[in-house]
Design an enzyme around this catalytic site. Structure first.
Site, PDB file in Angstrom:
ATOM      1  N   CYS A 101      -4.382  32.356  10.866  1.00 31.30           N
ATOM      2  CA  CYS A 101      -4.308  32.990  12.186  1.00 31.30           C
ATOM      3  C   CYS A 101      -3.913  31.979  13.248  1.00 31.30           C
ATOM      4  CB  CYS A 101      -5.634  33.656  12.505  1.00 31.30           C
ATOM      5  SG  CYS A 101      -5.994  34.919  11.293  1.00 31.30           S
ATOM      6  N   GLU A 102      -2.764  31.425  13.088  1.00 35.25           N
ATOM      7  CA  GLU A 102      -2.192  30.467  14.030  1.00 35.25           C
ATOM      8  C   GLU A 102      -0.684  30.700  14.000  1.00 35.25           C
ATOM      9  OE1 GLU A 102      -3.867  27.921  15.686  1.00 35.25           O
ATOM     10  OE2 GLU A 102      -5.794  28.250  14.681  1.00 35.25           O
ATOM     11  N   TYR A 162       3.811  18.185  12.046  1.00 33.83           N
ATOM     12  CA  TYR A 162       4.893  17.255  12.430  1.00 33.83           C
ATOM     13  C   TYR A 162       6.252  17.951  12.497  1.00 33.83           C
ATOM     14  CZ  TYR A 162       1.436  14.363   9.895  1.00 33.83           C
ATOM     15  OH  TYR A 162       0.298  13.790   9.400  1.00 33.83           O
ATOM     16  N   TYR A 219       0.397  13.903   0.919  1.00 37.88           N
ATOM     17  CA  TYR A 219      -0.132  14.518   2.143  1.00 37.88           C
ATOM     18  C   TYR A 219      -0.029  16.047   2.069  1.00 37.88           C
ATOM     19  CZ  TYR A 219       0.360   9.663   3.333  1.00 37.88           C
ATOM     20  OH  TYR A 219       0.275   8.289   3.294  1.00 37.88           O
ATOM     21  N   ARG A 244       3.369   7.755  -0.109  1.00 38.28           N
ATOM     22  CA  ARG A 244       4.378   8.813  -0.224  1.00 38.28           C
ATOM     23  C   ARG A 244       5.492   8.488  -1.212  1.00 38.28           C
ATOM     24  NH1 ARG A 244       5.581  11.972   4.402  1.00 38.28           N
ATOM     25  NH2 ARG A 244       4.674  10.260   5.589  1.00 38.28           N
ATOM     26  N   ARG A 281       1.908  19.614   6.847  1.00 45.44           N
ATOM     27  CA  ARG A 281       2.998  18.795   7.409  1.00 45.44           C
ATOM     28  C   ARG A 281       3.974  19.591   8.297  1.00 45.44           C
ATOM     29  NH1 ARG A 281       6.387  16.050   5.272  1.00 45.44           N
ATOM     30  NH2 ARG A 281       5.958  14.183   6.477  1.00 45.44           N
ATOM     31  N   GLU A 298       0.834  -1.213   0.000  1.00 45.85           N
ATOM     32  CA  GLU A 298       0.000   0.000   0.000  1.00 45.85           C
ATOM     33  C   GLU A 298       0.866   1.260   0.000  1.00 45.85           C
ATOM     34  OE1 GLU A 298      -2.017  -0.517   3.715  1.00 45.85           O
ATOM     35  OE2 GLU A 298      -3.237  -2.188   3.017  1.00 45.85           O
ATOM     36  N   PRO A 299       1.709   1.438  -1.002  1.00 47.84           N
ATOM     37  CA  PRO A 299       2.585   2.620  -0.982  1.00 47.84           C
ATOM     38  C   PRO A 299       1.817   3.902  -1.281  1.00 47.84           C
ATOM     39  CG  PRO A 299       2.836   1.448  -3.045  1.00 47.84           C
ATOM     40  CD  PRO A 299       1.882   0.633  -2.218  1.00 47.84           C
TER      41      PRO A 299
END
Ligand code: LLP
Length: 428
Positions: A348-349, A321, A377, A281, A317, A278-279
């Site tokens: 606004c973060e 992460y 992703y 990325r 991302r 199930e590749p």
């Protein structure tokens, strides 16, 4: 290698199309995907195994309909995690018989749909889920094909948010579940067709050994089911192979793919099973870039900020992460001095930072930059937070490019915006 500078201009694809040309007059952020690169990656992935594995592309990595349609046309399968993704796969032309359904929280409606459509395999993640599947199959008068997703308790060296095969993760079933699992399968032989075992221990894995360890731990479980009279066929090794986000040298990645294929082929040879993988990325990640316009340069006494018209709403991302993506100007200004910037988005973060303390040639408002290796992703994790428009999507192939922009279900809830006279035609 998907992007490179030619005459100081950042280009994409084997035929080196200038990204500036693709941007044209539009300042809307865009994702550009290099189909030729995706094909090259898929070929290397398949070739790494001694006998060809059955590839099920992980739709969540990049669900652009044109990319899905092309994968489906090539005859590969899909790995999905929701009824929405089953629909995306079916709409793109994947046959139900080539769709694997994973995920810890499958609802009754989702399972009913999957069983009615007779999808290839449901990877079961808990005893209660297996009981639910048996009940639904019985009610529908169907036989559901199931695989048991095992949690092999390995601890891969990746970001904790994308580790899935460690004993403290919610995914898969601990081997201690097996007696009860066997009992449920036994009691429902008429409605459950036990096809195989599955693992997926995490994503962005740079150490193949832990995948091999997980496979080695799962083989005796596969054999145990066989000993109990279940005719298993499929061994699903999941996805997870990592890519190199730090520079464009992919040699280690190619070596890793070869090593992965060789080791897994070797370990699974004796089982005589069909190898499912199930590749996600590894196929699409390095084949995509996100292009954005610099809006402002804000020089405070403490920091220089390059403020873009893209951010965590288009590529989550880095914020989620602390992931590193290279940031490259579309035009390389060779004579310009360098400056250090926090490259940030409009959201606004304060976590809306795409790159911290990046040394870049001096930027000006109106310059364009590319965020590299954004094919996986990226758009699939985009959100409508703060109600900005979604990026365009472009597919590059053999020296040509075309617009393959999607309006995904993410905008469905905001239909009123499309009808609003306030926004320009074609928004978002
Ligand atoms: N199979 C299953 C059951 C999965 O959950 C995943 C990814 C894959 C296959 C594909 O994994 P890949 O080959 O792409 O590593 N959003 C994170 C990655 C989350 C991956 C979730 N599962 C990121 O941006 O790094």
């Amino acid at each position: 290698m998907s992007i490179r500078y030619i005459d100081n201009k950042l280009c994409i694809g084997q035929e080196s199309i200038e990204l500036e040309g693709i941007v044209g007059n539009s300042s809307q952020p865009l994702y550009a995907y290099d189909w030729d690169e995706i094909m090259e990656r898929l070929a290397s992935f398949r070739a790494a195994f001694k006998s060809e594995p059955e590839v099920h592309y992980a739709v969540k990595a990049n669900a652009n309909p044109e990319i899905l349609r092309r994968f489906a046309q090539m005859g590969i399968g899909a790995d999905v995690v929701s009824v929405g993704e089953i629909l995306q796969a079916l709409n793109a032309g994947f046959p139900a018989g080539k769709i694997i359904f994973s995920g810890v929280g499958k609802t009754r409606e989702e399972l009913e749909f999957a069983i009615t459509e007779e999808i290839e395999q449901i990877n079961v993640e808990s005893l209660q889920e297996l009981e639910r599947i048996a009940d639904i199959a019985k009610r529908l008068g169907k036989r559901a094909r199931v695989g048991a997703r095992i949690n092999p308790d390995v601890d891969p060296d990746t970001h904790p948010y994308i580790t899935t095969g460690f004993r403290e993760n919610k995914f898969g079933m601990d081997p201690s579940f097996i007696p009860e699992l066997l009992a449920i399968l036994e009691a429902n032989r008429q409605h459950l067709d036990m096809k195989g075992t599955a693992i997926h221990i995490g994503s962005q894995l740079l150490d193949v050994d832990c995948i091999v360890e997980a496979v080695e731990k799962t083989i005796p479980i596969y054999q145990k089911f066989q000993r109990h009279g279940f005719e298993l066929e499929t061994f699903d090794v999941g996805g997870g192979l990592g890519v190199n986000y730090h520079d464009c040298d992919n040699s280690a990645v190619w070596d890793r793919i070869r090593n992965y294929g060789a080791l897994l082929s070797d370990r699974l040879q004796g089982l005589g099973c069909r190898i499912f993988c199930e590749p996600g990325r590894i196929l699409v990640g390095p084949a995509g870039v996100l292009v954005s316009e610099v809006q402002y340069i804000k020089r405070s006494p403490f920091k220089n900020f390059a403020i873009l018209n893209t951010g965590m709403h288009h590529i989550l991302r880095p914020s989620l992460y602390q992931a590193y993506h290279r940031i490259l100007p579309l035009l390389q200004k060779t004579d310009s001095a360098e400056e250090v910037y926090d490259v940030v988005g409009p959201i606004c973060e304060s976590s809306d930072v795409l790159g911290k303390d990046r040394k870049l040639p001096r930027l000006e408002p109106g310059d364009f930059i590319a965020i590299a290796d954004a094919g996986a992703y990226g758009f699939s994790m985009a959100s409508f937070y703060n109600a900005h428009r979604f990026p365009r999507e472009i597919l590059v192939e053999q020296g040509k490019w075309k617009d393959v922009s999607q309006f995904t279900s993410q905008v469905e809830g905001f239909r009123w915006l499309l009808n609003s006279t306030y926004f320009p035609a074609g928004f978002p």
